[in-house]
Design an enzyme around this catalytic site. Sequence first.
Site, PDB file in Angstrom:
ATOM      1  N   LYS A 146     191.808  20.179  -5.703  1.00  0.00           N
ATOM      2  CA  LYS A 146     191.926  21.257  -4.723  1.00  0.00           C
ATOM      3  C   LYS A 146     192.541  20.759  -3.406  1.00  0.00           C
ATOM      4  O   LYS A 146     192.741  19.557  -3.215  1.00  0.00           O
ATOM      5  CB  LYS A 146     190.560  21.900  -4.468  1.00  0.00           C
ATOM      6  CG  LYS A 146     190.037  22.656  -5.694  1.00  0.00           C
ATOM      7  CD  LYS A 146     190.965  23.765  -6.146  1.00  0.00           C
ATOM      8  CE  LYS A 146     190.426  24.616  -7.280  1.00  0.00           C
ATOM      9  NZ  LYS A 146     190.327  23.934  -8.563  1.00  0.00           N
TER      10      LYS A 146
HETATM   11  C1  LIG Z   1     189.691  30.068  -9.513  1.00  0.00           C
HETATM   12  C2  LIG Z   1     188.676  29.015  -9.736  1.00  0.00           C
HETATM   13  N1  LIG Z   1     187.377  29.360  -9.699  1.00  0.00           N
HETATM   14  C3  LIG Z   1     186.418  28.440  -9.870  1.00  0.00           C
HETATM   15  C4  LIG Z   1     186.724  27.123 -10.078  1.00  0.00           C
HETATM   16  C5  LIG Z   1     185.613  26.169 -10.312  1.00  0.00           C
HETATM   17  O1  LIG Z   1     185.513  25.205  -9.337  1.00  0.00           O
HETATM   18  P1  LIG Z   1     184.852  23.773  -9.701  1.00  0.00           P
HETATM   19  O2  LIG Z   1     185.859  23.042 -10.547  1.00  0.00           O
HETATM   20  O3  LIG Z   1     184.639  23.153  -8.364  1.00  0.00           O
HETATM   21  O4  LIG Z   1     183.605  24.038 -10.432  1.00  0.00           O
HETATM   22  C6  LIG Z   1     188.083  26.722 -10.119  1.00  0.00           C
HETATM   23  C7  LIG Z   1     188.554  25.363 -10.326  1.00  0.00           C
HETATM   24  O5  LIG Z   1     188.242  24.354 -10.347  1.00  0.00           O
HETATM   25  C8  LIG Z   1     189.076  27.692  -9.939  1.00  0.00           C
HETATM   26  O6  LIG Z   1     190.378  27.363  -9.966  1.00  0.00           O
END
Ligand SMILES: Cc1ncc(COP(=O)(O)O)c(C=O)c1O
Length: 270
Positions: A146
Amino acid sequence: MQPGTAALHLALLAIGVGDRDLVIVPEATFVATVNSICYCGASPLLADVDPRTGLLDLDGLQNFLQNECDTADGTTTERSTGKTIKAIVPFHLYGHPVDMDALDTILKPYGITVVEDAAEALGARCRDRPVGGLGHTAILSFNGNKIITGGAGGMVLTPDPDIAKRVRYLASQARDDALYFAHGEIGFNYRMPNLNAALIVAQLDRLDDFVSRKRDVAGRYADLFADIPGVVTPPEASWAESSCWMSILSLDPEIYTSGAEPIIWPGGTT
Ligand SMILES: Cc1ncc(COP(=O)(O)O)c(C=O)c1O
């Protein structure tokens, strides 16, 4: 919160999503969004996206709510299943915001709560207001890929102190405010370790630079591909400032008849 998926899970629980509810989610989303809906015992209701942008098709949503749902006493049910549509999780695909103002206008009569998934869009703006700060409960991800990363991590943003309190409680094993270990319900160990938080905080004042660099890269791709037939780089709406989290391009299937694979793997897939 640790990670963004956990932030989504708790945000949905905190706004009251539960067993047998429906939650609308655009069909072009990351699986974490759908998973977190399922963790709550609810079901995802996949909504069409605009094929040009990949973002929630707002006209389609409006038609669906008008023609395939019933609303009474501020609650909307999907006619075919009789289930309550409790929430919607709009998602800013690759960092380009959904038109949240238009979405709010559409949703007004329906009593459907918004949880904004801004995981890919930290630093993006919708009519000059930052996503995640548009008046709804929202989530961010600080996953390794990110714009700002803590290695892993997530965050719930909310203007509602009751939701904030509930999220903190559930994230900390539902530990009651008591001297000894007392837990009022089943909670989660979703707290972000301090080490991850320190990494994230140290990058915050560079966010504008990161986004500006991402936007430069996306602009450069747009220039380079501008004259290549059938290759389209994503448009940016006049009211939006994308974080350009990920630079993508789409191929016209009438020109690229065998799909994207020969371009991604020109020498074969092995
Ligand atoms: C749109 C979206 N929502 C939720 C997530 C989930 O985040 P995490 O990977 O920190 O759990 C991600 C990506 O990682 C994402 O791209």
